[in-house]
Design a protein around this motif. Structure first.
Motif, short mmCIF file in Angstrom:
data_model
loop_
_atom_site.label_atom_id
_atom_site.label_comp_id
_atom_site.label_asym_id
_atom_site.label_seq_id
_atom_site.Cartn_x
_atom_site.Cartn_y
_atom_site.Cartn_z
N UNK A 128 -3.75 70.61 44.20
CA UNK A 128 -3.56 71.78 43.34
C UNK A 128 -4.80 72.00 42.49
N UNK A 129 -5.11 73.28 42.22
CA UNK A 129 -6.15 73.62 41.24
C UNK A 129 -5.91 75.07 40.82
N UNK A 130 -6.02 75.33 39.52
CA UNK A 130 -5.80 76.68 39.01
C UNK A 130 -7.07 77.52 39.20
N UNK A 131 -6.87 78.77 39.59
CA UNK A 131 -8.00 79.68 39.78
C UNK A 131 -8.04 80.76 38.70
N UNK A 132 -6.92 81.04 38.05
CA UNK A 132 -6.90 81.98 36.93
C UNK A 132 -5.68 81.69 36.10
N UNK A 142 -2.98 69.29 33.55
CA UNK A 142 -1.97 68.55 34.32
C UNK A 142 -1.95 69.02 35.77
N UNK A 143 -2.02 70.33 35.97
CA UNK A 143 -2.01 70.88 37.33
C UNK A 143 -3.25 70.42 38.08
N UNK A 144 -4.41 70.53 37.44
CA UNK A 144 -5.66 70.19 38.11
C UNK A 144 -5.82 68.70 38.36
N UNK A 145 -5.03 67.88 37.67
CA UNK A 145 -5.07 66.43 37.89
C UNK A 145 -4.29 66.03 39.13
N UNK A 191 3.65 88.09 29.80
CA UNK A 191 3.93 86.64 29.77
C UNK A 191 2.87 85.85 30.51
N UNK A 192 3.06 84.53 30.52
CA UNK A 192 2.12 83.67 31.23
C UNK A 192 2.00 84.06 32.70
N UNK A 193 0.79 83.97 33.20
CA UNK A 193 0.56 84.11 34.64
C UNK A 193 -0.47 83.07 35.06
N UNK A 194 -0.18 82.40 36.16
CA UNK A 194 -1.10 81.39 36.71
C UNK A 194 -1.33 81.69 38.17
N UNK A 195 -2.55 81.48 38.63
CA UNK A 195 -2.82 81.47 40.06
C UNK A 195 -3.26 80.05 40.41
N UNK A 196 -2.55 79.46 41.35
CA UNK A 196 -2.80 78.07 41.72
C UNK A 196 -3.19 78.00 43.20
#
Length: 320
Positions: A59-63, A52-55, A155-160
């Motif tokens: 935005x694009x997730x890197x990790x 969903x983020x990459x769509x 917990x969850x971790x995202x790099x965007x």
């Protein structure tokens, strides 16, 4: 009239190229995809969120990591008095730890799912699952020096990677609203440079948990320094944290969707100040009309009652 939100800037060519490269790596079939993390692939628990983020443009997730529980043996270069492992995420898509290899440490157990779901592995007991010899004697009696074994929930971790400061602010807003309180930009310039692409880390240290549960002696034997009852408590605590982490991930998905909703920042059921004032004005008019009608009905009913009474009094008596 309510003020319309400023449109997001169009992603630069530099960002588009970087996003294309990252997405090409993620498009590799899951059985062939690997990275430098202990698991080696994108976690199933947040694969839909990543998609969903990459769509979204800009935005694009890197990790990413959906959240995990781990048991690790710290490296020899790490102070044995430290109870915290260093965790860093980089743009290549890795979550690594000095206890997991950089400092000569070793992962003894890693799971991105609650331990309670690992029915086959649980037959060995927690000590067996974590590669430890059961405690001999009472807790606290062993004072042996050696490398410590840590139990940890993360917990969850995202790099965007974001296309602009404006995109980054929306991701930060969504993370904060969802309960990931330490969300923030880890790569941000003060100037509004269109070629600068801030990286936002979505994270919450408040859900992290760590405990020392074992030690490796000079002979290489890994021993539990706590009893089965204590291990049961730390595992049960990680189960609760997994559930809370899942709730926050759900809230983050909804908050991110609302933040990037086209043409508006409005969430379902939300209204701006002008709309609220107009709604209140119309409601006031309706209440006034209803009160007026009710008053007219009561007045008419009262008049009819008086008239009926007069008719009874003035009506001549019947002649017998």
């Amino acid at each position: 009239m309510s003020k319309q939100p400023k449109p997001l800037p169009h992603p630069s060519q530099n960002f588009t190229q970087r996003k294309t490269k990252i997405l090409s790596q993620l498009s590799v079939p899951e059985e062939e995809y690997t990275d430098l993390s202990p698991k080696g692939s994108v976690d199933v628990g947040i694969r839909d969120l990543i998609d969903e983020i990459n769509a979204r443009d800009g935005l694009v997730t890197t990790s990413s990591c959906a959240g995990r529980v781990s048991v690790y043996l710290e490296g020899p270069c790490k102070s044995t008095t430290s109870a915290t492992a260093s965790n860093e995420d980089d743009e290549a898509g890795v979550r690594s730890s000095s206890a997991g290899g950089k400092g000569g440490g070793e992962w003894l157990f890693v799971s991105h799912d609650p331990i309670s779901t690992l029915s086959v592995e649980l037959e060995k007991g927690y000590e067996g699952l974590f590669g430890l010899r059961p405690l001999q004697g009472r807790e606290g009696e062993e004072q042996e020096e050696g490398r410590m074994v840590h139990f940890k929930f993360e917990p969850m971790i995202l790099h965007v990677l974001t296309a602009s400061h404006s995109h980054a602010q929306k991701v930060i807003q969504a993370g904060m609203e969802a309960g990931f309180r330490e969300t923030g930009a880890v790569s941000l310039l003060s100037r509004q440079d269109e070629d600068h692409n801030p990286i936002v880390a979505v994270r919450s240290m408040g859900l992290s948990f760590e405990s020392l549960i074992g030690v490796e002696d000079g002979a290489g034997t890994r021993k539990a320094v706590v009893g089965s009852g204590y291990l049961n408590r730390v595992v049960n605590n990680s189960e609760k944290l997994f559930k809370e982490n899942e709730k926050r991930i759900g809230r983050f998905r909804e908050a991110l969707k609302a933040a990037f909703e086209e043409g508006s920042k409005k969430k379902e059921g939300w209204e701006d100040a002008d709309a609220r004032r107009e709604r209140k004005r119309l409601e006031g008019l309706r209440r006034k009309e209803e009160l007026q009608r009710q008053k007219e009905v009561e007045t008419k009913a009262g008049d009819d009652g008086v008239q009926s009474s007069l008719e009874v009094i003035l009506e001549p008596p019947e002649v017998l």
